[in-house]
Design an enzyme around this catalytic site. Structure first.
Site, PDB file in Angstrom:
ATOM      1  N   TYR A 121       0.855  -1.185   0.000  1.00 34.74           N
ATOM      2  CA  TYR A 121       0.000   0.000   0.000  1.00 34.74           C
ATOM      3  C   TYR A 121       0.895   1.240   0.000  1.00 34.74           C
ATOM      4  O   TYR A 121       1.981   1.230  -0.559  1.00 34.74           O
ATOM      5  CB  TYR A 121      -0.969  -0.075   1.199  1.00 34.74           C
ATOM      6  CG  TYR A 121      -2.171   0.816   1.037  1.00 34.74           C
ATOM      7  CD1 TYR A 121      -2.993   0.713  -0.092  1.00 34.74           C
ATOM      8  CD2 TYR A 121      -2.484   1.774   1.987  1.00 34.74           C
ATOM      9  CE1 TYR A 121      -4.083   1.546  -0.269  1.00 34.74           C
ATOM     10  CE2 TYR A 121      -3.579   2.613   1.834  1.00 34.74           C
ATOM     11  CZ  TYR A 121      -4.371   2.502   0.698  1.00 34.74           C
ATOM     12  OH  TYR A 121      -5.450   3.322   0.540  1.00 34.74           O
ATOM     13  N   LYS A 150     -20.025 -20.834 -10.392  1.00 41.06           N
ATOM     14  CA  LYS A 150     -19.342 -20.582 -11.668  1.00 41.06           C
ATOM     15  C   LYS A 150     -17.930 -20.056 -11.414  1.00 41.06           C
ATOM     16  O   LYS A 150     -16.972 -20.443 -12.087  1.00 41.06           O
ATOM     17  CB  LYS A 150     -20.150 -19.555 -12.463  1.00 41.06           C
ATOM     18  CG  LYS A 150     -19.733 -19.409 -13.901  1.00 41.06           C
ATOM     19  CD  LYS A 150     -20.328 -20.522 -14.730  1.00 41.06           C
ATOM     20  CE  LYS A 150     -20.148 -20.270 -16.200  1.00 41.06           C
ATOM     21  NZ  LYS A 150     -21.098 -21.016 -17.002  1.00 41.06           N
ATOM     22  N   GLU A 197     -24.049 -14.315 -17.159  1.00 46.60           N
ATOM     23  CA  GLU A 197     -24.634 -15.596 -16.757  1.00 46.60           C
ATOM     24  C   GLU A 197     -26.105 -15.412 -16.385  1.00 46.60           C
ATOM     25  O   GLU A 197     -26.478 -14.429 -15.720  1.00 46.60           O
ATOM     26  CB  GLU A 197     -23.857 -16.132 -15.544  1.00 46.60           C
ATOM     27  CG  GLU A 197     -24.151 -17.564 -15.199  1.00 46.60           C
ATOM     28  CD  GLU A 197     -23.448 -18.552 -16.108  1.00 46.60           C
ATOM     29  OE1 GLU A 197     -23.843 -19.723 -16.109  1.00 46.60           O
ATOM     30  OE2 GLU A 197     -22.508 -18.155 -16.825  1.00 46.60           O
ATOM     31  N   ASP A 198     -26.931 -16.374 -16.793  1.00 43.58           N
ATOM     32  CA  ASP A 198     -28.324 -16.488 -16.327  1.00 43.58           C
ATOM     33  C   ASP A 198     -29.122 -15.186 -16.460  1.00 43.58           C
ATOM     34  O   ASP A 198     -29.767 -14.726 -15.520  1.00 43.58           O
ATOM     35  CB  ASP A 198     -28.350 -16.991 -14.876  1.00 43.58           C
ATOM     36  CG  ASP A 198     -27.931 -18.454 -14.768  1.00 43.58           C
ATOM     37  OD1 ASP A 198     -27.645 -19.048 -15.819  1.00 43.58           O
ATOM     38  OD2 ASP A 198     -27.887 -18.995 -13.659  1.00 43.58           O
ATOM     39  N   ALA A 240     -35.780 -21.179 -29.327  1.00 40.08           N
ATOM     40  CA  ALA A 240     -35.164 -19.988 -29.932  1.00 40.08           C
ATOM     41  C   ALA A 240     -34.792 -18.966 -28.858  1.00 40.08           C
ATOM     42  O   ALA A 240     -34.927 -17.760 -29.056  1.00 40.08           O
ATOM     43  CB  ALA A 240     -36.102 -19.379 -30.972  1.00 40.08           C
ATOM     44  N   GLY A 241     -34.317 -19.469 -27.714  1.00 45.89           N
ATOM     45  CA  GLY A 241     -33.823 -18.585 -26.661  1.00 45.89           C
ATOM     46  C   GLY A 241     -32.345 -18.311 -26.856  1.00 45.89           C
ATOM     47  O   GLY A 241     -31.789 -18.515 -27.940  1.00 45.89           O
ATOM     48  N   ASN A 255     -20.994 -27.199 -20.445  1.00 43.80           N
ATOM     49  CA  ASN A 255     -20.307 -25.924 -20.678  1.00 43.80           C
ATOM     50  C   ASN A 255     -18.937 -25.832 -20.019  1.00 43.80           C
ATOM     51  O   ASN A 255     -18.100 -25.036 -20.436  1.00 43.80           O
ATOM     52  CB  ASN A 255     -21.175 -24.761 -20.176  1.00 43.80           C
ATOM     53  CG  ASN A 255     -22.352 -24.494 -21.084  1.00 43.80           C
ATOM     54  OD1 ASN A 255     -22.769 -25.371 -21.841  1.00 43.80           O
ATOM     55  ND2 ASN A 255     -22.903 -23.303 -21.008  1.00 43.80           N
TER      56      ASN A 255
END
Length: 751
Positions: A41, A96, A138-139, A197-198, A321
């Site tokens: 610091y 994740k 995400e999501d 179709a998402g 994934n």
């Protein structure tokens, strides 16, 4: 591979202990002295601050930006659970973040934004850009996710990647390459039907088109049927981009003659009749979670020639994934990329497809309980393939360099590949290998102390994790009550409770024990009390008679007492060459310390035997044994009568002609530190010792406990070695997870 079972209570406990949540922050620099603080610091920190202000690129050198990814969500589409809100989605985002670390050594932090307004969301993320080397969205529900990702990609100079879209697309593309290869078809020729179709569906079809699939050959369907040119109901600009001129109106019609079905929709969306009407050698990627559009069993019943993939781990060909996003970001971060583009995604998919065609390491096959080889049931690598870290990021990095998004290209790709291999904690594959071997062994494991809730939880976890059958020694009513209190009432029917009252073998157990102990002061009444009333002895007798394959005991009594009881049944003492070996895992290193269980004050012959036992354990754990006999002296200095046996023990091994490296006596720093060892060029170790043989049990115990309490090391053991049967003695401080680890070691017959 059966689906792993867990209860609501187990899931909550996992997130609660040892501390709430799934990750913590640790300093990577010393922070102990005033000088350290002055450098970390003010005033020392001013130097890199000024340099970065003058040249922003230096942030990758002087800060953690180059290995830091944000997992960002607003919780509007959490898993398959819908809009749980920002806070409701936090456990997923934490998960994740730890997957990034576990699979690709990428540091990651989860950020939950409490807004459903795309403008607010984009502004918040953009303002945080200087902190991170990449953004993993995400999501986030469609269509907002398209708007958000597109805007952020345009406005930010670091990779922005919505994994629900592109992660699924990359793995899907990798699997499809291999499925078409096996079917003898080309991507530019096949008719593809997409249902859903998402976010993920649109990304899949866009990536496949960029890889050569023809627009007119791709039929996209949603809940209202085929997306055709001229349709107005339920449309948006992202769907319209994939509308085709066709008379087809329903999924059923579209499936006639289709070569490929991609499903990112809902359970049961595809019927057996639809599959029957597909072309020869159809490819079906039914990726709806948790239940696919059609199960592989249903599809194969009507079309044995089909290649089927799902999103589930309990079926072959899992579109997972975790095969993509950690390695995509690893490659992108390592070239300081400005973006993750289509070429990088395609490179990732191609590298995955090529890896699946190669011979599969044995350890990967063990994890899945079967031999894996490229074919209809293995078109995508598995998440536990150790080669992923060194194969996928270089392919991604090369593509990023070729397409001009790399700020800092990698000059020596071979050296980079070697560095990637070193990024993974070597203890992880070791532990995974043990688990894989245990799963393959399917051992019937005897848990002797069914009166302890920790032991019962470990027994349930052992069975539910697919390791084998759990045999619990205890009273049925007691076991039932304790399982109910632990929130595991449904496990009562799963595990087998064994005791003196319900076994038909009690008399043969007593006869066996009487034969061993009749000349050691034991009469028939003593034998009955031991066999029928002592759980440690009863469990050992079960093992001795082959009524189980391994024994775990000692969680409720002091280890010395338990060893005495086990010795009534087995020759598990110092005289017969038994020894205790404890594994210490810390900062990516594994060191075995022995003897931590059996020998109180071993002589030089005992020490040589202990070294041999520890070498056996090391090999079982996948280590190449290097033994150091440690003391407070090194090669005779300072001279001490107490250290003399450590000096003589290596000579005993010389005489025995063993086939592993050993040296001594030496201090611990000489044993473990390359630099300290250079002062003794005559010594025979080719690298740091991974086995420390210590002078006595008290010094072994002190060493282990000190590492555990002060350094926070993971301790496994003591592992009982040198006994004919597989027995592991727990300590009274062990958690249910620790006891499970001991059962896994017993199942693998380690030692």
């Amino acid at each position: 591979m059966s689906k792993v079972k867990f209860t609501r209570e187990e899931a909550l406990q996992f997130h609660l202990e040892p501390t709430p949540g799934k990750w913590e922050v640790k300093a990577t620099v010393p922070m102990t002295t005033q000088r350290d603080l002055s450098l970390a610091y003010s005033p020392g920190v001013a130097v890199p601050c000024e340099d970065i202000a003058a040249n922003p690129e230096l942030a990758y050198d002087y800060t953690n930006k180059g290995n830091l990814v944000a997992v960002i969500s607003n919780g509007t589409a959490v898993l398959g659970l819908g809009n749980l809100g920002a806070l409701g989605g936090k456990p997923v985002m934490e998960g994740k973040a730890v997957l990034f670390k576990r699979f690709a050594d990428v540091n990651s932090i989860d950020i939950e934004l409490d807004t459903e307004d795309p403008d607010e969301f984009c502004r918040a993320v953009k303002l945080m850009g200087p902190t991170f080397g990449g953004i993993n969205l995400e999501d986030i529900k469609a269509p907002e996710c398209f708007i958000i990702e597109q805007r952020l990609k345009e406005e930010m100079d670091i990779p922005v990647f919505h994994d629900d879209q592109h992660g699924t697309a990359v793995i899907c593309a990798a699997g499809l390459m291999n499925a078409l290869h096996l079917s003898g078809k080309k991507i530019e020729d096949v008719k593809i039907v997409l249902n859903g179709a998402g976010a993920a569906g649109i990304a899949c079809i866009e990536l496949l088109k960029s890889m050569g699939a023809k627009h007119d050959n791709c039929i996209v369907c949603d809940t209202k049927g085929v997306i055709y040119q001229g349709r107005t109901e339920g449309m948006n600009q992202w769907k319209s981009a994939h509308a085709v001129a066709t008379d087809l109106r329903t999924l059923e019609e579209a499936m006639h003659g289709a070569d490929v079905f991609l499903g990112v929709s809902a359970k049961g969306a595809v019927t057996q009749e639809m599959v029957t009407n597909m072309a020869e050698n159809p490819v079906i990627f039914a990726m709806a979670n948790p239940d696919p559009e059609i199960t592989p069993e249903e599809a194969h019943e009507v079309r044995p020639d089909a290649i089927v993939a799902t999103g589930r781990s309990d079926y072959p060909n899992q579109v997972n994934n975790v095969l993509g996003f950690p390695y995509l970001f690893r490659g992108a971060l390592d070239i300081h990329a400005r973006a993750i583009n289509d070429e990088m995604k395609i490179a990732c998919a191609k590298a995955l497809a090529e890896l699946a065609r190669e011979d599969v390491p044995d350890e990967v096959g063990l994890a899945y309980g079967k031999t894996l080889a490229f074919g209809r049931d293995y078109i995508i690598p598995t998440p536990f393939d150790p080669r992923l870290i060194s194969r996928i990021p270089p392919a991604v990095a090369k593509a990023g360099m070729t397409t001009g998004v790399a700020r800092r290209p990698i000059i020596d790709m071979d050296a980079y590949t070697e560095r990637l291999k070193g990024r993974m904690d070597p203890t992880t594959p070791m532990l995974r290998s043990i688990n894989n071997r245990a799963r393959a062994a399917q051992a019937r494991m005897i848990f002797a102390e069914g009166d302890d809730p920790r032991v019962l939880r470990a027994a349930v976890m052992y069975q539910r994790s697919g390791f084998g059958k759990a045999l619990v020694v205890g009273r049925e009513s007691d076991v039932k009550q304790k399982l109910e209190e632990a929130g595991l009432a449904d496990a009562v029917r799963e595990i087998e409770v064994v005791n003196a009252g319900n076994t038909r073998h009690l008399q043969s157990y007593k006869d066996f024990l009487y034969e061993r102990l009749q000349r050691k002061g034991m009469d028939r009444q003593d034998i009955h009390r031991l066999a029928a009333r002592d759980r440690h002895v009863f469990g050992a007798l079960m093992l001795a008679h082959g009524h189980g394959d391994g024994l775990v005991t000692g969680a409720t009594r002091k280890s010395a007492h338990v060893m005495k009881l086990v010795n009534h049944v087995f020759d598990a003492d110092a005289k017969h060459g038994a020894a205790g070996v404890t594994a210490i895992l810390h900062n990516g290193k594994v060191v075995l310390i022995s003897d931590t269980l059996v020998h109180e004050w071993p002589n030089e012959e005992d020490l040589a035997t202990i070294a041999e036992r520890a070498a056996d354990v090391a090999r079982h754990l996948g280590l190449d044994p290097r033994v150091a006999f440690v003391s407070f002296s090194t090669f005779g200095y300072p001279l001490s009568e107490r250290a003399e046996k450590m000096h003589i023990a290596p000579k005993v091994l010389d005489r025995r002609g063993v086939n592993f490296e050993y040296e001594g006596e030496m201090t611990v720093d000489v044993a473990l530190n390359e630099k300290a060892r250079e002062a003794y060029p005559f010594q025979r170790l080719t690298g740091p010792a991974n086995i420390l043989v210590v002078p006595a049990r008290h010094s072994a115990s002190i060493s282990v406990k000190l590492m555990q309490e002060m350094a926070g090391a993971t301790v496994i053991g003591p592992i009982l070695a040198g006994v004919d049967h597989s027995i592991q003695i727990c300590s009274t401080s062990m958690t249910a997870n620790d006891i499970l680890n001991m059962a896994v070691l017993a199942a693998c017959k380690v030692g």
